[in-house]
Write a protein that holds these residues in place. Structure first.
Motif, short mmCIF file in Angstrom:
data_model
loop_
_atom_site.label_atom_id
_atom_site.label_comp_id
_atom_site.label_asym_id
_atom_site.label_seq_id
_atom_site.Cartn_x
_atom_site.Cartn_y
_atom_site.Cartn_z
N LEU A 1 0.82 -1.21 0.00
CA LEU A 1 0.00 0.00 0.00
C LEU A 1 0.85 1.26 0.00
N ASN A 2 2.10 1.13 0.35
CA ASN A 2 3.00 2.28 0.38
C ASN A 2 3.80 2.43 -0.91
N SER A 3 4.30 1.31 -1.43
CA SER A 3 5.19 1.38 -2.61
C SER A 3 4.59 0.78 -3.87
N PHE B 1 8.03 -8.83 -5.84
CA PHE B 1 8.63 -7.70 -6.56
C PHE B 1 7.90 -7.39 -7.87
N ASP B 2 6.63 -7.81 -7.95
CA ASP B 2 5.76 -7.31 -8.99
C ASP B 2 5.24 -5.96 -8.53
N SER B 3 4.56 -5.23 -9.39
CA SER B 3 4.07 -3.91 -8.99
C SER B 3 2.61 -3.74 -9.37
N ALA B 4 1.93 -2.89 -8.63
CA ALA B 4 0.51 -2.62 -8.87
C ALA B 4 0.32 -1.99 -10.23
N GLY B 5 -0.73 -2.39 -10.91
CA GLY B 5 -1.03 -1.83 -12.22
C GLY B 5 -2.49 -1.46 -12.33
N GLY B 6 -2.86 -0.86 -13.44
CA GLY B 6 -4.24 -0.49 -13.67
C GLY B 6 -4.74 0.49 -12.62
N HIS B 7 -6.01 0.36 -12.27
CA HIS B 7 -6.61 1.27 -11.30
C HIS B 7 -6.01 1.08 -9.91
N MET B 8 -5.48 -0.13 -9.64
CA MET B 8 -4.90 -0.38 -8.33
C MET B 8 -3.68 0.50 -8.09
N ALA B 9 -3.00 0.88 -9.15
CA ALA B 9 -1.85 1.78 -8.99
C ALA B 9 -2.30 3.13 -8.41
#
Length: 293
Positions: free
Chosen positions: A250-252, A258-266
């Protein structure tokens, strides 16, 4: 023939009663009387509630995200909804709204002209906001830029285009009971406020029934299809991340893999990253307390 006339009259009476029972609800301004607005807290509510994420122009960056001109599309099985202009423009936006207008929109799903809003505005979550939250949010939103871009109409086919039917939906699914109940710690209470109310996390992470209402119990936050037809939103009940890993995500925006948030979740991560570490810990505590029986 007389029986037909009587049947028609009875049907009209039933329809009239139904429309009365499911009419748009509003509260009077007296509900908010005596509350002093706190713009700083209103900004926190604005960020946690993700207002800009849906109402900014698609692709906006930096300060342009605070120009709430709307226009983003949200496909669903009921049609395609488009975020309206909620900037401070008095004609195209909500610049002439009083705090009670915002309260009625967020708490009852009712517009200032007395019509039903579609629940794409997640008032089934925002109904949990306190009057002070809404007064503060209104005060903050009135400090944001105006934009005269007209709102785009929804593309919703018959019979879902009949807004009067939304009163029945509200009768079935709109209530102010919390899903997570019982004796909660202060941290879990705050987590519930952020997850069930401001963050409206159930809008994506909870499956729905045929009428579009959220399923509760053990299915609450158990994942759901993406209404746009692309993949699914993850099951938070079986999420095997630690509380610390949830907080870090939720912070980074980085997962333990080590995947990253994408779409609206970003955008959701961008919002939660602006909150306090204690708030992110409260959300993590809520997720770790799932499922709800």
């Amino acid at each position: 023939m007389r029986w037909l006339v009587n049947f028609i009259l009875l049907a009209l009476v039933v329809v009239a009663i139904g429309l009365w029972v499911t009419r748009p609800k509003t509260d009077d301004a007296d509900l908010l009387a005596g509350l002093t607005a706190d713009e700083a807290h209103g900004e926190e509510v604005f960020i946690a509630s993700g207002c800009a994420s849906c109402h900014m122009v698609e692709g906006a960056t930096d300060e342009a995200k605070l120009v709430l001109a709307g226009g983003q599309s949200f496909p669903s099985q009921f049609g395609t909804f488009r975020a309206p202009n909620i900037s401070t423009d008095a004609e195209a936006g909500i610049g002439d709204w009083e705090a009670i207008d915002l309260w009625n929109a967020l708490h009852h799903g009712t517009s200032p002209d007395g019509s039903h809003y579609y629940p794409v505005l997640p008032y089934s979550a925002y109904i949990h906001l306190e009057p002070q939250d809404v007064v503060d949010l209104h005060a903050y939103m009135m400090t944001l830029p105006a934009d005269a871009t007209p709102s785009e109409p929804h593309d919703v086919p018959f019979p879902f285009s009949i807004r009067a039917s939304l009163g029945g939906w509200k009768l079935l699914f709109l209530d102010d009971d919390w899903v997570m109940q019982g004796e909660l710690s202060p941290e879990l209470t705050r987590g519930r406020e952020l997850v069930e109310a401001m963050g409206h996390c159930a809008e994506c992470h909870t499956p729905r029934n045929l009428l579009g209402g959220h399923k509760t119990g053990a299915e609450w936050m158990s994942g759901a299809p993406n209404p746009a037809g692309r993949g699914t939103f993850p099951d938070l009940v079986t999420l095997d991340w630690s509380a610390g890993e949830i907080e870090e995500y939720l912070n980074s925006g980085f997962t333990p893999e080590f995947d990253s948030a994408g779409g609206h979740m970003a955008l959701v991560v961008e919002n939660f990253a602006q909150l306090t570490a204690e708030d992110r810990a409260a959300v993590a505590a809520y997720v770790k307390a799932l499922p709800i029986q």
